[in-house]
Design an enzyme around this catalytic site. Structure first.
Site, PDB file in Angstrom:
ATOM      1  CE1 TYR A 129      -4.021  -2.740   0.412  1.00 23.63           C
ATOM      2  CE2 TYR A 129      -2.531  -3.194   2.795  1.00 23.63           C
ATOM      3  CZ  TYR A 129      -3.619  -2.794   1.408  1.00 23.63           C
ATOM      4  OH  TYR A 129      -4.845  -3.965   1.510  1.00 23.63           O
TER       5      TYR A 129
ATOM      6  NE  ARG B 102      24.238 -10.480  19.969  1.00 21.96           N
ATOM      7  CZ  ARG B 102      23.467 -11.558  18.773  1.00 21.96           C
ATOM      8  NH1 ARG B 102      22.573 -11.150  18.709  1.00 21.96           N
ATOM      9  NH2 ARG B 102      23.803 -12.189  19.018  1.00 21.96           N
ATOM     10  CG  HIS B 103      25.855  -0.918  21.205  1.00 21.84           C
ATOM     11  ND1 HIS B 103      25.829   0.525  20.213  1.00 21.84           N
ATOM     12  CD2 HIS B 103      25.594  -0.418  22.247  1.00 21.84           C
ATOM     13  CE1 HIS B 103      25.156   1.314  21.155  1.00 21.84           C
ATOM     14  NE2 HIS B 103      25.167   0.936  22.489  1.00 21.84           N
ATOM     15  CG  ASP B 104      21.385   0.365  17.188  1.00 17.62           C
ATOM     16  OD1 ASP B 104      22.288   0.457  18.279  1.00 17.62           O
ATOM     17  OD2 ASP B 104      20.115   0.876  16.727  1.00 17.62           O
TER      18      ASP B 104
ATOM     19  CG  HIS C  36     -31.591   8.651  16.446  1.00 16.98           C
ATOM     20  ND1 HIS C  36     -30.665   8.101  17.605  1.00 16.98           N
ATOM     21  CD2 HIS C  36     -31.955   9.793  16.526  1.00 16.98           C
ATOM     22  CE1 HIS C  36     -31.424   9.136  18.226  1.00 16.98           C
ATOM     23  NE2 HIS C  36     -31.837  10.494  17.323  1.00 16.98           N
TER      24      HIS C  36
ATOM     25  CB  SER D  90     -18.672 -10.047  -5.074  1.00 18.33           C
ATOM     26  OG  SER D  90     -19.485 -11.344  -5.136  1.00 18.33           O
TER      27      SER D  90
ATOM     28  NE  ARG E 228      15.345  -1.211  17.014  1.00 15.73           N
ATOM     29  CZ  ARG E 228      16.378  -1.205  16.537  1.00 15.73           C
ATOM     30  NH1 ARG E 228      16.264  -1.170  15.340  1.00 15.73           N
ATOM     31  NH2 ARG E 228      17.552  -1.179  17.524  1.00 15.73           N
TER      32      ARG E 228
END
Length: 484
Positions: free
Chosen positions: A21, A85-87, A159, A289, A338
């Site tokens: 999308y 282990r550390h971006d 309504h 349909s 993220r």
């Protein structure tokens, strides 16, 4: 290659928000390339400002960093992150690898949030800049629609039961009023965004005060210079390690609020499509349909409603994240943000583009609208008939009783026998109403039942809606074709 496509696209989950999308510009805004090139720009801004304020940073180091701002070795960064282990440190090492001269001063004095949080603020700002012209286009298309149908009488519904008449254009103004509120909210949220700037590990700027040997003015200058280089007028004066996560609530709450607006608009169109009064655009070869070949389902409006619910639901994330940040910060915000930040902007982008497509091709069926009015108007006209009889010398109470009896008889024909409303024929056949028979056509003219609707539309569009669109004039004429 086909093999790569086969592996990555079929055997792994991909978010439909991007694969199906979202616009290219919003998908790019939250891409790894945008994120990590922004990190490198921020390291360059920091080095330039530190050099200008007298730290030992050379022209050669800055030039080297600038020449490698775009060429990121993503494979190396992934490998580094799997080890460290550390971006952030993974990308510091990756940048340093291609900038050996600048390596010693990259990220000098900074904490991870210098690149992480400042980049997020840039992405939020740029996200708003993508959304605002799209919202302006939706408002423009609906304004044209409201103007065109400002005087076309239609049944009002309260309504979801027939009520006094309004006009097709006036109803569109109810939608426009909510969208105008969203426009002002998004503009304000965008203008209220500030930069985190250069604040250090717990927000005290201690590392920078040390670098500048206790010179507070230079620390403030550094913060200001980097903020300006990033295109922000102001930075938050106080932060913990991160900018306050309440900022995310502010941004996403306005997107969720816009989601509620769009859900309401598209629900209204779906209800009117069932009545065959208004339809969303329908392509020549579109299939409604797989079983029922005659169907024209409002699938675009349904998509908007479906995604608007997701946008509204996403607001729970920043609300909870802000509430559970301990003291100067905890890292349990990271994985959530993220997902929730990009998804909110991607979803808002999709529903605005889809709504633009809908509003560019809304189809109105005046004859169907007129038929529905004819079925209900005799009942609505009873008060006008009573007033006309009193003016002609009749007694209000006697007239009221006569009309009540005839109305019940007509209602019985409609509800019990499935016939048409024959109240007018009953009025015309009753000698009591002879004094006003010559005025019945005027009494029953739908245009006499719409009050000031056309005048309200004209004034609302000129005073409140058109001025909102002024800043987006250059981008207003872009059309949107739906691919799926």
């Amino acid at each position: 290659s086909a093999a790569v496509w086969h592996h990555s696209s079929i055997h792994k989950y991909r978010s439909p928000l991007v694969s199906r999308y979202a616009s290219k510009e919003m998908a790019y805004n939250f891409s790894d390339r945008k994120k990590f090139t922004t990190w490198r720009k921020l390291w360059i801004y920091l080095a330039k400002a530190e050099k200008a304020l007298g730290l030992l940073v050379t022209d050669a180091q800055v030039t080297e960093m600038e020449s490698h701002a775009e060429d990121i070795d993503f494979a190396m960064a992934v490998e580094e992150e799997s080890k460290l282990r550390h971006d952030v440190m993974a990308h510091v090492h990756t940048f340093a690898h291609c900038c050996p001269t600048a390596a010693p001063i990259i990220h000098l004095g900074a904490t991870s949030c210098y690149v992480g949080d400042n980049t997020d603020l840039i992405l939020l700002r740029d996200g708003f800049d993508i959304l605002l012209p799209k919202l302006a286009r939706v408002i423009d298309r609906l304004s044209n629609f409201a103007e065109k149908y400002a005087g076309l009488p239609t049944l009002g519904f309260t309504h979801y039961q027939p009520a006094q008449l309004t006009t097709v254009g006036k109803r569109a103004c109810l939608w426009l009023q909510d969208l105008a509120m969203d426009m002002r909210n998004l503009q304000r949220a965008r203008e209220d965004l500030r930069f985190r700037g250069v604040k250090g590990t717990t927000g005290t700027q201690a590392s920078f005060l040390q670098l500048f040997q206790g010179d507070h003015d230079k620390v403030e200058d550094l913060d200001r210079m980097v903020t300006e280089m990033a295109g922000f007028k102001k930075a938050y004066m106080v932060t913990g390690q991160t900018y306050s996560r309440k900022v995310d609530i502010d941004s996403l709450s306005h997107l969720a609020s816009m989601g509620a607006t769009i859900h309401k608009i598209c629900t209204d169109i779906r209800l009117l499509a069932n009545l065959k009064e208004i339809e969303e655009p329908f392509e020549k070869e579109q299939i409604g349909s797989s079983a029922m070949a005659y169907k024209r389902n409002p699938m675009r409006c349904e998509r908007c409603c479906s995604l608007a619910r997701h946008l509204i639901a996403l607001l729970a994330d920043p609300l909870q994240t802000a509430s559970v940040q301990w003291l100067e910060r905890t890292l349990d915000d990271s994985a959530n943000r993220r997902i929730s930040l990009p998804e909110s902007f991607l979803t808002a982008d999709i529903i605005l583009s889809t709504l633009q497509n809908i509003t560019e091709g809304l189809v109105v069926y005046p004859k169907v609208i007129e038929r529905h009015i004819r079925h209900e108007l005799p009942f609505m006209a009873t008060e006008n008939i009573i007033m006309a009889m009193v003016k002609a010398g009749g007694n209000r109470q006697d007239c009221h009783e006569k009309i009540r009896v005839l109305s019940q008889q007509a209602a019985n024909v409609v509800k019990q026998e499935g016939g048409d409303n024959d109240l007018l024929a009953r009025v015309q056949a009753d000698p009591y109403f002879a004094p006003i028979l010559g005025h019945l056509d005027n009494i029953l003219d739908p245009k006499t039942f719409i009050g000031r609707a056309p005048q309200q539309v004209a004034r609302f569009l000129s005073e409140e809606v058109r001025p909102l669109l002024e800043p987006y004039k250059a981008e207003i004429d872009v059309k949107f074709e739906l691919e799926l």
